[in-house]
Write an enzyme that holds these catalytic residues in place. Structure first.
Site, PDB file in Angstrom:
ATOM      1  N   ASP A  11       0.864  -1.166   0.000  1.00 28.49           N
ATOM      2  CA  ASP A  11       0.000   0.000   0.000  1.00 28.49           C
ATOM      3  C   ASP A  11       0.911   1.229   0.000  1.00 28.49           C
ATOM      4  O   ASP A  11       2.080   1.156   0.388  1.00 28.49           O
ATOM      5  CB  ASP A  11      -0.941  -0.005   1.207  1.00 28.49           C
ATOM      6  CG  ASP A  11      -2.234   0.751   0.934  1.00 28.49           C
ATOM      7  OD1 ASP A  11      -2.242   1.615   0.031  1.00 28.49           O
ATOM      8  OD2 ASP A  11      -3.243   0.489   1.613  1.00 28.49           O
ATOM      9  N   GLU A  36     -17.813   9.899   5.261  1.00 29.98           N
ATOM     10  CA  GLU A  36     -17.163   8.607   5.464  1.00 29.98           C
ATOM     11  C   GLU A  36     -16.259   8.298   4.277  1.00 29.98           C
ATOM     12  O   GLU A  36     -16.575   8.622   3.132  1.00 29.98           O
ATOM     13  CB  GLU A  36     -18.203   7.485   5.633  1.00 29.98           C
ATOM     14  CG  GLU A  36     -19.096   7.259   4.430  1.00 29.98           C
ATOM     15  CD  GLU A  36     -20.038   6.080   4.594  1.00 29.98           C
ATOM     16  OE1 GLU A  36     -19.894   5.316   5.556  1.00 29.98           O
ATOM     17  OE2 GLU A  36     -20.932   5.934   3.734  1.00 29.98           O
TER      18      GLU A  36
END
Length: 739
Positions: free
Chosen positions: A286, A490
């Site tokens: 990542d 969110e």
């Protein structure tokens, strides 16, 4: 004579044009064919008659150490002397080609999970890869090799949505490992294609492993889990994508798991992924994760040590810059040139399988043209996906579907005319978005008086105290309140601009100002109110469930979302989506967010009564289940009857409970599902071909075991719980299976 001459001249010019056009087309086709047929390799590794392995060995042998290291970064620079173009590994395709301009925007991934439709997901993956190739082909023509313009897509996200507060849960397919596996496998198959020699696009399973928030601590926390939870909950989807779908890439997560950083874990990357599961693709970190080794996890002291740990553990591509220190790591004796060669060859294989080093025309996907991008066929598919994702949570007195010739309709709410709520995160762009208000307006009769005012701000009280909305809305024949949340509240740590919790949600409640607004409308009127909720995670509305007449949860439904929602509201189709995640009554029912133990989590281990259960979703018709049978070969048959008056689709769900259910094993455990269409009054016999291994459970050591005793098997249209029945679900049918 003049007329005759003009006619003759027109036909002559037309003949010359057609002859020239046909000759030109023929010449172009010949040239296109010659691109492959007359291609003369400049380097030995360009010889397409050799195997990919042979070609890669020849290429790597030509590279200097610095060149080798440069190709282990996500931004791999061009090597002009070898004719190697620049390539950027970072591309996204979560629910359509993302961050790369025009593309079809399908419903957000969590909405795809709500469809419980494997065939649909295969078709969606195929459409996305069509657009991927078309956009790549065009990008190469204009010299665009920038980030997000490639073919290695870091999708799907098959993490388990184990806590509904996680802001990135919207990117997943829900809380169940089996559902996630089935949806994920079909997405990957669609994305990667079926050609034996060339891969259409490269999918990547992320974030491996045991990763689901909190976002605030993702760079530093250690996910401590039992072997049972690891192999029962967190790993099955990754395993299925590797072994069944042959996913090309796997992305290591930011966090540590069992003390080791995921991108530097020999246990996860070597012992499990490559050796146990047989993974043959590339592993990418990542972005910035390897830097976290020394900066936050403190498992190494220097960038060189971090680079060495990641490379030795199996990470091929560094999304970031730490691998630039590999020369220093080599000088310090931390790694060998042979290891660099091995990791480089593993990653180069992906680019070769994509045909990136072959002449144009050798790859059948080179012929996919730009006309497929956001095409009519793909928009139709996006609409189908949105329709199937919509979940009907309440329908008092069958208020839905509404009549299209209703006299007066009033639409309110911050999500009604908001394109943001269609997109979620990791999205593409299109000029074809249809808001929910657009869809509703397009459905009603020209004689219907329909009005709209937002009436309330998304997440805070109105600044202006004057209310011109609630009275008018309550006076209409029906009020449609389109409420909920969006990607502003969110999402990933840096994207949710309105979140005070770096993308996560400490409270699951609908924003209080929206709740108060609904209450105010209902306090002034007894007319029907239909509540439409947008969001990528559970929204707790216990104070509104009994107050409103109908509730639809529509997720982030993509570019055709408005039309799909209107189709359901006005009865063009019956809702058939099912919840892929449990909706608690409040966050008070949840264990601590940072606790990765599965006790008390998801439908499998939650003992408290939820607001809405996993697998729940109502229809405009009713279904009856009967004649459940299982033979000695574990072939299961059951009859389902559409006992209503309209045709509809139903998701038939099969669950088991072991003899140790509720103590050692899950209370319920989804093992299969099928989506079927039934006409009014129709009966169908549904078959599930199970295996003895289907009944295996995971013990405390993480091993599969078959419990001795009587298993219960349930089949129905929802989770076989009392709460499902109380909310109006059809009764499940059950039987015993003895071992």
């Amino acid at each position: 004579m003049k007329t005759y001459f003009n006619t003759f001249l027109s036909y002559s010019l037309l003949f010359i044009f057609v002859l020239t056009f046909n000759t030109s087309c023929k010449d172009n086709k010949q040239k296109d064919g010659m691109a492959q047929e007359n291609f003369t390799p400049k380097y030995k590794w360009e010889d397409t008659n050799l195997s990919n392995t042979e070609r890669i060995d020849l290429l790597v042998a030509e590279m200097t150490l610095e060149e080798k290291i440069s190709q282990l970064l996500d931004v791999s620079p061009a090597i002009e002397r070898l004719g190697i173009p620049e390539y950027n590994w970072w591309n996204e395709a979560l629910h359509g080609i993302a961050r790369n301009g025009r593309a079809t925007v399908f419903p957000q991934a969590i909405g795809m999970g709500a469809t419980f439709d494997e065939d649909l997901m295969l078709r969606v993956g195929t459409a996305i890869s069509d657009e991927a190739r078309a956009k790549f082909n065009e990008a190469i023509k204009i010299g665009n090799r920038s980030r997000y313009a490639g073919l290695t897509f870091w999708s799907p996200n098959v993490n388990i949505f184990r806590d509904p507060r996680w802001g990135r849960g919207q990117e997943t397919y829900g809380e169940d490992p089996y559902l996630t596996s089935r949806i994920g496998v079909n997405f990957v198959k669609g994305l990667q294609g079926t050609n034996e020699k060339y891969m259409k696009a490269a999918a990547c399973a992320k974030h491996y492993a045991v990763h689901s928030g909190p976002e605030e601590f993702r760079h530093e926390f250690d996910a401590v889990v039992s072997k049972k939870d690891l192999f029962e909950t967190y790993l099955p989807a990754f395993k299925a994508l590797v072994q069944e779908a042959k996913v090309e890439g796997v992305m290591g997560a930011y966090n540590r798991t069992l003390g080791e950083p995921c991108c530097g874990s020999p246990y996860l990357l070597q012992d499990i992924l490559r050796e146990s599961w047989g993974f043959k693709g590339y592993i990418v970190s990542d972005c910035g994760a390897i830097n976290d080794f020394h900066a936050y996890h403190k498992v190494t002291q220097t960038p060189e040590e971090s680079a060495a740990l990641a490379l030795k553990s199996g990470t091929n591509i560094n999304c970031g810059n730490v691998y630039k220190t590999l020369k220093g790591a080599l000088d310090q004796g931390l790694i060998t040139v042979e290891l660099i060669d091995t990791r480089l060859k593993e990653s180069l294989l992906t680019r070769f399988k994509l045909g990136m080093f072959d002449p144009i025309g050798a790859n059948p996907y080179d012929n996919i043209g730009p006309e497929v991008v956001d095409s009519e066929a793909h928009r139709k598919l996006a609409k189908e996906a949105a329709q199937k994702s919509i979940v009907l949570l309440k329908n008092k007195n069958n208020i839905l579907p509404l009549k299209k010739d209703t006299r007066t309709v009033y639409v309110v709410g911050p999500s009604a005319a908001n394109e943001e709520v269609l997109l979620g995160n990791y999205y593409g762009l299109t000029s074809s978005t249809q808001t929910i208000l657009d869809g509703i307006v397009s459905k009603v009769s020209p004689g219907t008086s329909i009005n709209y005012k937002s009436g309330v701000l998304p997440f805070s009280d109105n600044i202006n105290p004057i209310d011109w909305t609630t009275g008018e809305a309550g006076a209409s024949d029906v009020c449609i309140a389109v409420m909920g949340i969006s990607g502003l509240l969110e999402g990933e740590e840096g994207e949710a601009l309105a979140s005070s919790d770096k993308g996560d949600r400490k409270s699951l409640k609908l924003p209080k100002n929206q709740v108060d607004f609904i209450k105010k409308i209902k306090s002034q009127s007894s007319k029907p109110l239909v509540l439409v909720l947008t969001g990528g995670s559970p929204i707790a509305i216990p104070e509104l469930h009994d107050l409103v007449d109908a509730v639809l949860f529509v997720w982030y439904p993509g570019e055709e979302g408005g039309n799909a929602v209107a189709d359901v509201i006005f009865g063009d189709i019956s809702p058939s989506g099912k919840l892929p995640i449990t909706f608690p009554k409040s966050e008070d029912q949840l264990p601590p967010f940072i606790d990765y133990n599965m006790k008390g989590r998801t439908y499998k281990y939650m003992t408290e009564e939820p607001l809405y259960p996993f697998g729940f979703g109502l229809s405009y018709t009713t279904f009856e289940y009967k004649n459940l049978k299982i033979d000695e070969n574990y072939k299961v048959t059951v009859d389902i009857v559409n006992t209503g008056k309209i045709a509809a689709e139903e998701v038939i769900q099969l669950y088991i409970s072991s003899p140790l259910a509720g103590t050692e094993d899950p209370i319920f455990d989804l093992k299969s599902f099928k989506r079927e269409t039934l006409k009014a009054g129709e009966t169908k016999t549904i078959t599930f071909n199970l295996k003895k291994e289907t009944f295996n459970q995971i013990n405390q050591e993480g091993k599969e075991v078959l419990r001795k005793g009587a298993y219960k098997m349930y089949i129905g249209g929802s989770l076989p719980s009392k709460r499902s029945l109380d909310l109006g679900a059809s009764k499940c049918i059950e039987t015993l299976v003895n071992f």
